[in-house]
Design a protein around this motif. Structure first.
Motif, PDB file in Angstrom:
ATOM      1  N   VAL A  78       0.847  -1.205   0.000  1.00 38.92           N
ATOM      2  CA  VAL A  78       0.000   0.000   0.000  1.00 38.92           C
ATOM      3  C   VAL A  78       0.878   1.249   0.000  1.00 38.92           C
ATOM      4  O   VAL A  78       0.657   2.197  -0.760  1.00 38.92           O
ATOM      5  CB  VAL A  78      -0.935  -0.010   1.233  1.00 38.92           C
ATOM      6  N   SER A  79       1.897   1.255   0.852  1.00 43.91           N
ATOM      7  CA  SER A  79       2.713   2.461   1.011  1.00 43.91           C
ATOM      8  C   SER A  79       3.551   2.760  -0.227  1.00 43.91           C
ATOM      9  O   SER A  79       3.803   3.918  -0.548  1.00 43.91           O
ATOM     10  CB  SER A  79       3.597   2.327   2.251  1.00 43.91           C
ATOM     11  N   TRP A  80       3.991   1.706  -0.923  1.00 44.02           N
ATOM     12  CA  TRP A  80       4.751   1.921  -2.165  1.00 44.02           C
ATOM     13  C   TRP A  80       3.905   2.631  -3.220  1.00 44.02           C
ATOM     14  O   TRP A  80       4.425   3.287  -4.110  1.00 44.02           O
ATOM     15  CB  TRP A  80       5.243   0.576  -2.729  1.00 44.02           C
ATOM     16  N   ARG A  81       2.579   2.475  -3.141  1.00 43.60           N
ATOM     17  CA  ARG A  81       1.720   3.084  -4.174  1.00 43.60           C
ATOM     18  C   ARG A  81       1.498   4.583  -3.961  1.00 43.60           C
ATOM     19  O   ARG A  81       0.938   5.252  -4.821  1.00 43.60           O
ATOM     20  CB  ARG A  81       0.360   2.368  -4.200  1.00 43.60           C
ATOM     21  N   LEU A  82       1.920   5.126  -2.806  1.00 45.16           N
ATOM     22  CA  LEU A  82       1.629   6.533  -2.500  1.00 45.16           C
ATOM     23  C   LEU A  82       2.599   7.454  -3.239  1.00 45.16           C
ATOM     24  O   LEU A  82       3.807   7.370  -3.051  1.00 45.16           O
ATOM     25  CB  LEU A  82       1.727   6.768  -0.985  1.00 45.16           C
ATOM     26  N   GLY A  83       2.056   8.313  -4.051  1.00 44.70           N
ATOM     27  CA  GLY A  83       2.890   9.226  -4.844  1.00 44.70           C
ATOM     28  C   GLY A  83       3.193  10.512  -4.091  1.00 44.70           C
ATOM     29  O   GLY A  83       2.688  10.736  -2.976  1.00 44.70           O
TER      30      GLY A  83
ATOM     31  N   GLN B 247      10.393  -3.002  -5.760  1.00 43.86           N
ATOM     32  CA  GLN B 247      11.208  -2.167  -6.658  1.00 43.86           C
ATOM     33  C   GLN B 247      10.952  -2.557  -8.116  1.00 43.86           C
ATOM     34  O   GLN B 247      10.761  -1.692  -8.975  1.00 43.86           O
ATOM     35  CB  GLN B 247      12.699  -2.377  -6.364  1.00 43.86           C
ATOM     36  N   VAL B 248      10.950  -3.859  -8.362  1.00 43.49           N
ATOM     37  CA  VAL B 248      10.759  -4.336  -9.737  1.00 43.49           C
ATOM     38  C   VAL B 248       9.343  -3.989 -10.211  1.00 43.49           C
ATOM     39  O   VAL B 248       9.141  -3.459 -11.307  1.00 43.49           O
ATOM     40  CB  VAL B 248      11.022  -5.862  -9.824  1.00 43.49           C
ATOM     41  N   GLU B 249       8.354  -4.237  -9.342  1.00 43.34           N
ATOM     42  CA  GLU B 249       6.958  -3.974  -9.736  1.00 43.34           C
ATOM     43  C   GLU B 249       6.723  -2.504 -10.060  1.00 43.34           C
ATOM     44  O   GLU B 249       5.916  -2.169 -10.911  1.00 43.34           O
ATOM     45  CB  GLU B 249       6.006  -4.415  -8.622  1.00 43.34           C
ATOM     46  N   HIS B 250       7.398  -1.609  -9.334  1.00 42.07           N
ATOM     47  CA  HIS B 250       7.182  -0.166  -9.535  1.00 42.07           C
ATOM     48  C   HIS B 250       8.225   0.467 -10.450  1.00 42.07           C
ATOM     49  O   HIS B 250       8.130   1.662 -10.746  1.00 42.07           O
ATOM     50  CB  HIS B 250       7.172   0.559  -8.182  1.00 42.07           C
ATOM     51  N   GLY B 251       9.213  -0.316 -10.872  1.00 39.87           N
ATOM     52  CA  GLY B 251      10.242   0.245 -11.760  1.00 39.87           C
ATOM     53  C   GLY B 251      11.065   1.333 -11.093  1.00 39.87           C
ATOM     54  O   GLY B 251      11.497   2.281 -11.747  1.00 39.87           O
ATOM     55  N   ILE B 252      11.235   1.205  -9.778  1.00 41.72           N
ATOM     56  CA  ILE B 252      12.058   2.187  -9.039  1.00 41.72           C
ATOM     57  C   ILE B 252      13.148   1.398  -8.332  1.00 41.72           C
ATOM     58  O   ILE B 252      12.872   0.722  -7.347  1.00 41.72           O
ATOM     59  CB  ILE B 252      11.216   2.958  -7.994  1.00 41.72           C
TER      60      ILE B 252
END
Ligand SMILES: C[S@@+](CC[C@H](N)C(=O)[O-])C[C@H]1O[C@@H](n2cnc3c(N)ncnc32)[C@H](O)[C@@H]1O
Length: 259
Positions: A31-36, A102-107
Motif C-alpha cells: 500500500v505504502s509503495w503506491r503513494l505518490g 522495486q521491480v513492480e514499480h520500476g524504481i
C-alpha cells in the motif's frame, strides 16, 4: 563481511524476529509503495505528509539513506521526489519484499543487508538520513546516531520517527494498550524488552535525545509530537485512539548536521 555470530546480541535477536515478522508487513509495504508525491502517510495513524511537512521541500539530486528501511517505501517516496536513495536493513526477508516492489514499480536503488549501527559507506556520503520506526527504534541510539552523523555531509539532515517517550512509559507491553499510569522509570530509559517476543528495542527521554544529538554534531530543528486525526484507527494493539488523542504516540525529530 559480518557473520551472524559476530553481530551484537540485540541485532542478532532483532534479525531473527524481523525475518519472522516480514510476511505481516508485506501488505503495508504494498500500500505504502503506491503513494505518490504529496500522498505519503506516516506512522501508525497514516498521518499525511501534506499536513506534517516532514520532508525537505526539494529532494532533487540528494543522496539519501534509509536506516532500517524494511520494505523501503520511504526510499521509494524519496526517489519519486528526485532523490538518489540507498536503503539498509537488518532483515533479508524485509528486503526481499522491498526488492520485489522495486521491480513492480520500476524504481530501483541499492538495498543493503546490514546493521545501521555500522554502515559500509564512507564518511559524508549522504545529504539526508531517514528512519521511520527502523533503526530509530530497533538499533542502539548511542551507536546509530553517531553513525548517521558520520554518514551525513555538513548541513545534511537527519529525520527519524520513534515511539513517543511518554507512550514507552505507559505501555504494559506490545499487546496491551497504554494506560494512564507511568509503568516504568524515565530515568535510564534505553533498552526495552517486551515479554511477549524476543525482540529488543530502544527509547530515550527527550533530554537524552537532545544531549546525544548535540554531542554527535547535530542541531535540532524540530520535534513533532504526533496525534491521530479524530476517528482514526490503528491495527496495533498497544494504544487506543482515545489515549492517542490526549498524549503523543509518535515523535519525529529533525536535526541538521553542523560544521
Ligand atoms: C517497522 S520496520 C520499519 C521500516 C519501514 N518503515 C516499514 O515499515 O517497513 C523496522 C525495520 O527495522 C529493521 N531493523 C531492525 N534493527 C535494525 C538494525 N540494527 N539495522 C538496520 N535495520 C534494522 C528491521 O529489520 C525492520 O525491517
Amino acid at each position: 563481511m559480518t557473520t551472524t555470530d559476530e553481530l551484537p546480541e540485540h541485532v542478532r535477536r532483532n534479525r531473527e524476529q524481523w525475518d519472522q515478522w516480514a510476511t505481516e508487513y508485506v501488505a503495508n509495504g504494498e500500500v505504502s509503495w503506491r503513494l505518490g508525491p504529496g500522498d505519503e502517510k506516516w506512522g501508525i495513524w497514516d498521518l499525511p505528509e501534506r499536513d506534517l511537512r516532514l520532508l525537505p521541500d526539494d529532494l532533487a539530486g540528494l543522496d539519501t539513506i534509509e536506516l532500517g528501511c524494511g520494505t523501503a517505501y520511504v526510499s521509494a517516496w524519496l526517489a519519486r521526489r528526485g532523490a538518489d536513495p540507498v536503503g539498509i536493513d537488518n532483515s533479508e526477508q524485509q528486503l526481499a519484499t522491498a526488492r520485489r516492489l522495486q521491480v513492480e514499480h520500476g524504481i530501483e536503488f541499492p538495498l543493503l543487508h546490514g546493521n545501521a549501527e555500522h554502515v559500509p559507506y564512507p564518511d559524508a556520503s549522504f545529504d539526508l538520513a531517514i528512519s521511520e520506526y527502523g533503526a530509530s527504534i530497533w538499533a542502539d541510539p548511542f551507536l546509530w546516531i553517531p553513525e548517521a552523523a558520520r554518514l551525513l555531509r555538513p548541513g545534511g539532515r537527519l529525520i527519524f520517527l520513534v515511539n513517543a517517550t511518554l507512550l514507552m512509559l505507559a505501555m504494559p507491553d506490545e499487546e496491551r494498550p497504554a494506560t494512564t499510569e507511568l509503568l516504568r522509570p524515565q530515568r535510564g530509559l534505553h533498552r526495552l524488552e517486551w515479554s511477549d517476543d524476543d525482540s529488543v528495542n530502544f527509547a530515550l527521554s527527550h533530554g537524552d535525545w537532545i544531549r546525544l544529538l548535540r554531542e554527535a554534531g547535530f542541531e535540532i530543528e524540530r520535534l513533532a509530537e504526533l496525534y491521530p486525526q479524530p476517528g482514526a484507527a490503528t491495527d496495533f494493539p498497544y494504544v487506543t485512539t482515545e489515549w492517542a488523542l490526549q498524549w503523543p504516540t509518535e515523535e519525529v525529530w529533525v536535526a541538521r548536521k553542523t560544521g
